[in-house]
Design an enzyme around this catalytic site. Structure first.
Site, mmCIF file in Angstrom:
data_model
loop_
_atom_site.group_PDB
_atom_site.id
_atom_site.type_symbol
_atom_site.label_atom_id
_atom_site.label_comp_id
_atom_site.label_asym_id
_atom_site.label_seq_id
_atom_site.Cartn_x
_atom_site.Cartn_y
_atom_site.Cartn_z
ATOM 1 C CG ASN A 49 2.291 0.857 -8.966
ATOM 2 O OD1 ASN A 49 2.998 0.881 -7.967
ATOM 3 N ND2 ASN A 49 1.127 1.441 -9.023
ATOM 4 N NE ARG A 50 1.291 -7.869 -10.441
ATOM 5 C CZ ARG A 50 2.268 -8.760 -10.325
ATOM 6 N NH1 ARG A 50 2.957 -9.159 -11.369
ATOM 7 N NH2 ARG A 50 2.574 -9.266 -9.156
#
Ligand code: C5P
Length: 214
Positions: A30-31
């Site tokens: 995930n960012r």
């Protein structure tokens, strides 16, 4: 008010992304920069709390006074959280990957066709904590939303069985940036905070936590 109102309290914080390996050289993630979660851990320590910070792979210094446990995957994060319990408060800021892969032992070679990735669900650490026997007295989740922020976050608060949700609008430049616009959702309603530096969001949230425990 005392200057160290969280003295004697243990607070657990998760932060950063998780990396789920596909093979020895690749992963899905995930960012998340981890900056908001690290700032919260530091702010809680400044109010006197004993803080355990379970951190995914990020490039950030450990805040002063914080005990840091580094992990890579969501599964490892779930284990580290379990090991850190009991806690009076948990603030779950990590952007845990919703899916993991059963990783290949060797590097997947190009030119052997299009590899199929089977995505297996990762444990929901926050929901598990909420439903478990060692639920912290104050359990706080984060919700990164890109639209209908408050509506989605309200549903999440109830669905996950947590006390507060800090909802942030990530439709702009929040990721990796220095500022954040959040809404605090509790059983009593919604508080809209102005756009603030992440350190300021952290300081205010730590203060709110200290008030809630007294
Ligand atoms: O469902 P969603 O991922 O949007 O929920 C976000 C909240 O749940 C955050 O507090 C996040 O840290 C937590 N979470 C978790 N474990 C997961 C997924 C999310 O603890 N596997």
């Amino acid at each position: 008010l005392p200057t160290r109102p969280l003295a004697g309290r243990h607070v657990l914080v998760t932060a950063g992304p998780t990396h789920e390996p596909i093979d020895p050289v690749r992963y899905i993630a995930n960012r998340s920069s981890g900056r908001q979660g690290f700032a919260i851990a530091g702010a809680l320590a400044r109010l006197g709390a004993r803080v355990t910070l379970v951190a995914g792979p990020v490039d950030l210094p450990t805040p002063v006074g914080v005990t840091r446990v580094d992990v890579e995957t969501g599964g490892q994060m779930a284990e580290a959280v379990d090991t850190a319990l009991p806690a009076d408060v948990a603030v779950m800021v990590a952007a845990v990957a919703d899916w993991r892969v059963d990783p290949a032992a060797q590097k997947i070679k190009k030119g052997a066709g299009e590899p199929a990735l089977r995505l297996l669900p990762n444990p929901d650490i926050l929901a598990g904590l909420a439903a478990g026997p060692r639920r912290p007295r104050l359990l706080i989740g984060f919700a990164a939303e890109t639209e209908r922020v408050v509506e989605h976050a309200t549903a999440k608060r109830v669905r996950k069985g947590v006390d507060w949700i800090v909802a942030n609008d990530v439709s702009g430049d929040v990721m990796g940036g220095g500022a954040n616009t959040v809404h605090i959702l509790t059983a009593d309603g919604v508080e809209d905070w102005p756009r603030l530096p992440k350190d300021e969001v952290a300081a205010r949230l730590a203060q709110r936590i200290a008030e809630a425990l007294t």
